[in-house]
Write a protein that holds these residues in place. Structure first.
Motif, mmCIF file in Angstrom:
data_model
loop_
_atom_site.group_PDB
_atom_site.id
_atom_site.type_symbol
_atom_site.label_atom_id
_atom_site.label_comp_id
_atom_site.label_asym_id
_atom_site.label_seq_id
_atom_site.Cartn_x
_atom_site.Cartn_y
_atom_site.Cartn_z
ATOM 1 N N ARG B 27 0.840 -1.199 0.000
ATOM 2 C CA ARG B 27 0.000 0.000 0.000
ATOM 3 C C ARG B 27 0.873 1.246 0.000
ATOM 4 O O ARG B 27 1.987 1.230 0.505
ATOM 5 C CB ARG B 27 -0.925 0.005 1.225
ATOM 6 C CG ARG B 27 -1.960 -1.089 1.168
ATOM 7 C CD ARG B 27 -2.847 -0.962 -0.051
ATOM 8 N NE ARG B 27 -3.662 0.226 -0.023
ATOM 9 C CZ ARG B 27 -4.940 0.254 0.343
ATOM 10 N NH1 ARG B 27 -5.540 -0.833 0.709
ATOM 11 N NH2 ARG B 27 -5.607 1.389 0.307
ATOM 12 N N ARG B 28 0.342 2.346 -0.542
ATOM 13 C CA ARG B 28 1.139 3.557 -0.662
ATOM 14 C C ARG B 28 0.557 4.705 0.169
ATOM 15 O O ARG B 28 1.054 5.827 0.103
ATOM 16 C CB ARG B 28 1.235 3.982 -2.137
ATOM 17 C CG ARG B 28 2.218 3.139 -2.912
ATOM 18 C CD ARG B 28 3.631 3.468 -2.470
ATOM 19 N NE ARG B 28 4.599 2.411 -2.739
ATOM 20 C CZ ARG B 28 5.013 1.538 -1.837
ATOM 21 N NH1 ARG B 28 4.551 1.554 -0.615
ATOM 22 N NH2 ARG B 28 5.905 0.629 -2.143
ATOM 23 N N ASN B 29 -0.517 4.440 0.904
ATOM 24 C CA ASN B 29 -1.135 5.466 1.720
ATOM 25 C C ASN B 29 -0.605 5.331 3.147
ATOM 26 O O ASN B 29 -0.668 4.265 3.742
ATOM 27 C CB ASN B 29 -2.650 5.262 1.679
ATOM 28 C CG ASN B 29 -3.387 6.308 2.455
ATOM 29 O OD1 ASN B 29 -3.076 6.538 3.616
ATOM 30 N ND2 ASN B 29 -4.361 6.937 1.835
ATOM 31 N N THR B 97 -0.545 15.850 1.155
ATOM 32 C CA THR B 97 -0.577 14.502 0.611
ATOM 33 C C THR B 97 -0.104 13.528 1.681
ATOM 34 O O THR B 97 0.709 13.885 2.526
ATOM 35 C CB THR B 97 0.319 14.366 -0.625
ATOM 36 O OG1 THR B 97 0.356 12.993 -1.001
ATOM 37 C CG2 THR B 97 1.727 14.857 -0.373
ATOM 38 N N ASP B 99 0.669 10.307 0.488
ATOM 39 C CA ASP B 99 1.122 9.215 -0.359
ATOM 40 C C ASP B 99 2.633 9.112 -0.239
ATOM 41 O O ASP B 99 3.338 10.107 -0.395
ATOM 42 C CB ASP B 99 0.716 9.493 -1.803
ATOM 43 C CG ASP B 99 0.831 8.247 -2.656
ATOM 44 O OD1 ASP B 99 -0.169 7.909 -3.319
ATOM 45 O OD2 ASP B 99 1.896 7.626 -2.650
#
Lengths: 494, 108
Positions: B27-29, B97, B99
């Protein structure tokens, strides 16, 4: 529980709380006094530790989770010295942190308290809690310059990777508990010796996961990815503390877990093959750190890679699986303390506010401040392992421990020597920049030439580091004896 | 009908741990990664409690060592979340952000 046993730790934690409280009533222009008081308090604690000395028999508390022996006292002294130097270094840096000022001293104390507990950890509960006390405090310290994006970014990267490493470590501890039915190091050792261990595979898997968590603390390959970014982004005094304190805590825990709990001996029960595993890790760590540092121009990042390589060298002493190797790790870390703190002190003074720590800031340093030029040159030479400085003794002993009495891993020595040669190149790049650097030649801007005025606290730090490097290098006998005495408790073969 | 034994707990715990690790890796969050980390810690907690409950009587240590460890893990996890979420919020205010692909201000 005997409270006098942990009086030093209580003292340091109380000092942190008091500084935090005092910060509320201290006007902003007096905040540096807090740093002075913290350094004074820590010096008193160090004096108490020295006065108390080493007990003949190791003292443990009733549950056996906390032990006060020679090894613990040696590392406690190392951590307290690092804490004092870093506090003094922070005093000259506090105006750039843009926080109230008291937090940074208090957080330093809390991290130091975690390190003091780590030095005495004798059960996995103590190991876990002390590591987390260090790591969580460092998440905050790393991102303390919250107006700088880099500081925040470094903090978040450290947070995610650090939390992942501790989760892996906790799972490893759970698996070890499942097979050994106890969390205390001595009981695990007893169980291993008596052959009670039923689920060997479970134990080996747990030990592997635990070692991964500890390898993260010392930034060994393949758990090193965080180190360059965090070293570069963190405020410079925090980087210095991270480089010596956090790393040394990883090493003392590694020594205790491997030798006290797992009873790793060359001729011991073949439950694990830690020597083979650690030798691969050491070789990869030395090569990765040295090769990546070659093309760095950012000073803090360069020292970040260099500190990865130093962790590799220190691992050599553990690969050797003998008493000399363990003592060499202690000597090396003591020499490393002075050199790395000196280097980061100079960097913290030289770097302009919120700018890059490019190599070009060193240009003309021998004109601007001869003292800083000399200190940085000696610090870098000590890190590179040039005689007669402290770093040389440590590196020499580590290499000798791998070769004598039996050269178990001859290829490892050649890899280490290759790393030393590569390190000469990048360390001498720094020295060249100090004496013959031309500043930012690509902008055709003349390098800064105004003389630098040092604050008193910075002069004190530089002098202590200078003295430490020279004395330990020229007269290493007392330190060697101390280190050899300290590792007696690990009961290793000579 | 068989009763639930130690193996069942350990298998569940291992699956939880792997799911958490997978979440952190793919996951990138940042928030989701952080949740996955908590999952990994909870897997270890479950394993410790199960081992402690099914532990045969041993001469060494008390049978509750594992369960005591769990309290420490829960406390530490709470401290970690308090610090971590504050950090992520501070980063969000700065960059708008969360991310991880955007965390690139420092390069090799």
């Amino acid at each position: 529980m005997n409270l006098t046993l942990i009086s030093l730790e209580i003292g340091v934690a109380l000092l942190g709380v008091l500084v935090l409280l005092a910060g509320l009533w201290t006007p902003p222009n007096r905040q540096h006094l807090l740093g002075f008081c913290t350094a004074l308090g820590l010096t008193i604690v160090l004096a108490l530790l020295v006065k108390q000395g080493v007990a003949v028999d190791p003292i443990t508390d009733s549950s056996g989770g906390f032990v006060l022996d020679g090894l613990a006292v040696f590392f406690k002294a190392l951590f307290l010295l690092a804490g004092i130097l870093v506090t003094l270094l922070t005093m000259g840096f506090s105006n750039r942190l843009r926080t109230a000022g008291a937090e940074v001293y208090a957080l330093n104390c809390f991290a130091l308290c975690g390190m003091l507990f780590a030095a005495s950890a004798n059960s996995f509960v103590m190991l876990f809690v002390s590591i987390e006390l260090i790591t969580i405090t460092f998440y905050v310290l790393t991102s303390l310059q919250s107006h700088r994006l880099r500081s925040l970014e470094a903090g978040v990267k450290y947070l995610i990777l650090g939390a992942a490493a501790s989760a892996i470590m906790v799972f490893g501890i759970a698996l070890i508990y499942g097979s050994a039915h106890t969390l205390q190091f001595n009981f695990i050792a007893n169980g291993l010796a008596a052959g009670h261990m039923k689920q060997l595979l479970l134990f080996q898997l747990g030990a592997l996961l635990l070692l991964a968590g500890l390898a993260f603390k010392i930034a060994a390959v393949p758990f090193q990815v965080w180190a360059p970014d965090v070293y570069q982004g963190a405020p410079t005094p925090v980087t210095a503390f991270l480089a010596i304190g956090s790393k040394a805590a990883g090493f003392v825990l590694l020594l205790r877990v491997l030798y006290t709990a797992f009873q790793v001996q060359p001729d011991g029960p073949r439950l694990l093959e830690p020597a083979a595993l650690l030798s691969l890790m050491a070789a990869a760590t030395i090569l990765f750190g040295s090769l990546c540092a070659l093309r760095q121009r950012n000073l803090k990042r360069l020292l970040g890679y260099a500190s990865i390589a130093s962790a590799g060298y220190a691992l050599l002493g553990i690969v050797a699986l003998n008493e000399r190797g363990a003592a060499a790790v202690l000597v090396y870390l003591a020499g490393y303390l002075f050199a790395i703190v000196a280097a980061f002190t100079v960097i913290s003074i030289l770097t302009p506010d919120d700018e890059d720590e490019d190599l070009s800031i060193l240009a003309e340093l021998h004109q601007r401040s001869p003292m800083m030029a000399v200190t940085l040159t000696l610090a870098v030479a000590s890190l590179a392992g040039i005689p007669p400085l402290a770093g040389f003794i440590g590196k020499f002993l580590l290499l000798r421990a791998v070769i004598e009495p039996t050269a178990t891993f001859p290829w490892l020595v050649s890899v280490a020597l290759l790393g030393v040669v590569a390190s000469l190149y990048y360390y001498f790049g720094i020295i060249r920049e100090i004496f013959w650097g031309t500043g930012q030649w690509w902008t055709e801007k003349k390098p800064e030439s105004a003389r630098i005025k040092l604050a008193d606290s910075q002069v004190v730090v530089l002098l202590i580091c200078l003295l430490g490097m020279l004395v330990l290098g020229l007269y290493p006998q007392p330190l060697l004896e101390l280190a050899t005495d300290a590792v007696q408790v690990l009961k290793l073969a000579n | 009908m068989t009763s639930v034994g130690l193996e069942h707990y350990i298998v569940v715990s291992a699956v939880l741990f792997c799911l958490g690790l997978l979440g952190v890796v793919i996951r990138r969050n940042l928030i989701v990664m952080y949740m996955s980390l908590e999952l990994m810690l909870n897997a270890a907690t479950l394993a410790l409690v199960a081992f402690s409950h099914f532990q045969p009587p041993t001469p060494n240590g008390s049978p509750f060592d594992g369960q005591i460890m769990v309290f420490f893990i829960i406390t530490v996890a709470a401290a970690e979340v308090a610090v971590g979420l504050a950090l992520i919020v501070a980063l969000y205010r700065k960059r708008q952000t969360i991310d991880v692909a955007d965390l690139t201000s420092m390069k090799l």
